[in-house]
Design an enzyme around this catalytic site. Structure first.
Site, PDB file in Angstrom:
ATOM      1  N   LYS A 162      15.935 -27.198   0.679  1.00 24.14           N
ATOM      2  CA  LYS A 162      15.148 -27.023  -0.636  1.00 24.14           C
ATOM      3  C   LYS A 162      15.070 -28.647  -0.821  1.00 24.14           C
ATOM      4  CE  LYS A 162      18.087 -24.888  -2.887  1.00 24.14           C
ATOM      5  NZ  LYS A 162      19.041 -24.886  -2.186  1.00 24.14           N
ATOM      6  N   ARG A 221      18.795 -19.722 -10.224  1.00 20.24           N
ATOM      7  CA  ARG A 221      20.108 -19.311  -9.113  1.00 20.24           C
ATOM      8  C   ARG A 221      20.657 -17.574  -9.740  1.00 20.24           C
ATOM      9  NH1 ARG A 221      20.999 -24.703  -7.124  1.00 20.24           N
ATOM     10  NH2 ARG A 221      22.974 -24.341  -6.918  1.00 20.24           N
ATOM     11  N   ARG A 250      27.316 -36.616  -2.050  1.00 16.36           N
ATOM     12  CA  ARG A 250      27.720 -35.461  -3.876  1.00 16.36           C
ATOM     13  C   ARG A 250      29.246 -35.302  -4.565  1.00 16.36           C
ATOM     14  NH1 ARG A 250      22.952 -31.295  -3.807  1.00 16.36           N
ATOM     15  NH2 ARG A 250      24.649 -30.501  -4.516  1.00 16.36           N
ATOM     16  N   ARG A 282      30.431 -22.475  -3.418  1.00 19.14           N
ATOM     17  CA  ARG A 282      29.178 -22.737  -3.651  1.00 19.14           C
ATOM     18  C   ARG A 282      28.646 -21.540  -2.681  1.00 19.14           C
ATOM     19  NH1 ARG A 282      27.822 -28.449  -2.454  1.00 19.14           N
ATOM     20  NH2 ARG A 282      25.393 -28.094  -2.974  1.00 19.14           N
ATOM     21  N   ARG A 341      26.177 -34.495   4.838  1.00 19.87           N
ATOM     22  CA  ARG A 341      25.362 -34.374   4.182  1.00 19.87           C
ATOM     23  C   ARG A 341      25.567 -36.315   3.674  1.00 19.87           C
ATOM     24  NH1 ARG A 341      21.886 -30.163   0.316  1.00 19.87           N
ATOM     25  NH2 ARG A 341      23.611 -29.990  -0.726  1.00 19.87           N
TER      26      ARG A 341
HETATM   27  P1  AMP Z   1      21.806 -28.177  -6.490  1.00 20.11           P
HETATM   28  O1  AMP Z   1      21.718 -29.528  -5.943  1.00 20.11           O
HETATM   29  O2  AMP Z   1      21.179 -27.690  -6.595  1.00 20.11           O
HETATM   30  O3  AMP Z   1      22.974 -27.466  -4.840  1.00 20.11           O
HETATM   31  O4  AMP Z   1      23.054 -28.344  -7.165  1.00 20.11           O
HETATM   32  C1  AMP Z   1      23.851 -28.228  -7.833  1.00 20.11           C
HETATM   33  C2  AMP Z   1      25.186 -27.684  -8.831  1.00 20.11           C
HETATM   34  O5  AMP Z   1      24.682 -28.114  -9.491  1.00 20.11           O
HETATM   35  C3  AMP Z   1      25.382 -26.301  -8.627  1.00 20.11           C
HETATM   36  O6  AMP Z   1      26.362 -26.226  -7.599  1.00 20.11           O
HETATM   37  C4  AMP Z   1      25.496 -25.735  -9.764  1.00 20.11           C
HETATM   38  O7  AMP Z   1      27.039 -26.347 -10.022  1.00 20.11           O
HETATM   39  C5  AMP Z   1      24.104 -26.707 -10.432  1.00 20.11           C
HETATM   40  N1  AMP Z   1      23.271 -25.903 -11.033  1.00 20.11           N
HETATM   41  C6  AMP Z   1      21.780 -26.831 -10.641  1.00 20.11           C
HETATM   42  N2  AMP Z   1      20.998 -25.382 -10.547  1.00 20.11           N
HETATM   43  C7  AMP Z   1      21.326 -24.265 -11.607  1.00 20.11           C
HETATM   44  C8  AMP Z   1      20.806 -23.782 -12.276  1.00 20.11           C
HETATM   45  N3  AMP Z   1      19.741 -23.147 -11.693  1.00 20.11           N
HETATM   46  N4  AMP Z   1      22.046 -22.701 -12.841  1.00 20.11           N
HETATM   47  C9  AMP Z   1      23.101 -23.137 -13.026  1.00 20.11           C
HETATM   48  N5  AMP Z   1      23.497 -24.325 -12.920  1.00 20.11           N
HETATM   49  C10 AMP Z   1      23.329 -24.860 -12.054  1.00 20.11           C
END
Ligand code: AMP
Length: 206
Positions: free
Chosen positions: A13, A88, A153, A164, A122
């Site tokens: 993404k 999400r 990360r 996740r 990654r």
């Molecule tokens: P990402 O970078 O999109 O993989 O997001 C990393 C982490 O941020 C996720 O595993 C969640 O803990 C939190 N997070 C990101 N976007 C959301 C969302 N829309 N709702 C809730 N938690 C989020």
């Protein structure tokens, strides 16, 4: 144009969002990046969510929805947005529908068994947020795109990745049907080289 990029963690993404955002001149809004920035700056929000994110769970809906609403009210979102990592779950999707419903939802489709390898290899850039796989860049410590420092990360470890993925299956995957019913879902095969995935996305958003 109002676009959402939907897909499991590691489906690409962030990578695709950066390319689309530049090509279509849409603001790339990544809730994950916003949260990580808050953690880095040790803001009140950052302190509250660090352990949640590190464990691979979702941050609270009310907080996340508020952050996105505020961001979408900024001037650069006047002509649309590109959301990466939001919504999400169904609660978040309904909140977005009430304020700024998307025109299209691009679903990046990838076999779930390929994800662990993608994520655990990654490396992300502190500066431009791009990510790269070690299979491609080896031990390189600087970002091939902007020269920024690369890091792993905190939530890109096998335990968090497992959580996740579980969260994705139970909470996020139902959005596929939600948007399909609205006639907005566009599935794209994301198990291809970056440029091919990008070309396929452009065909449906142009
Ligand atoms: P990402 O970078 O999109 O993989 O997001 C990393 C982490 O941020 C996720 O595993 C969640 O803990 C939190 N997070 C990101 N976007 C959301 C969302 N829309 N709702 C809730 N938690 C989020």
């Amino acid at each position: 144009m109002k676009l959402i990029l939907l897909g499991a963690p590691g489906s690409g993404k962030g990578t695709q969002a950066a390319l689309i955002s530049e090509k279509l001149n849409l603001p790339h809004i990544s809730t994950g990046d916003i949260f990580r920035d808050n953690i880095k700056r040790k803001t009140e929000i950052g302190l509250k969510i660090k352990s949640i994110i590190d464990g691979g769970d979702l941050c609270p809906d009310d907080l996340t929805i508020e952050i996105v609403k505020q961001r979408l009210s900024e001037k650069d979102c006047e002509n649309g947005y590109l959301l990466d990592g939001f919504p999400r779950n169904i609660t978040q999707a309904k909140a977005l529908d009430e304020s700024a419903a998307p025109d299209k939802v691009i679903e990046l489709v990838i076999p779930l068994e390929k994800i662990e390898k993608r994520i655990t290899g990654r490396r992300s850039c502190v500066k431009c947020k791009s990510s790269f796989h070690v299979d491609l860049i080896g031990n390189r410590k600087d970002c091939p795109t902007c020269g920024g420092e690369l890091f792993v990360r905190d939530d890109d470890n096998p335990t968090s990745v497992k959580e996740r993925l579980a969260v994705y299956k139970t909470q996020t995957a139902p959005l596929i049907e939600y948007y399909a019913k609205q006639g907005k879902l566009v599935p794209i095969n994301a198990d291809l080289p970056i440029e091919e995935v990008f070309a396929d996305i452009l065909k449906v958003v142009k």
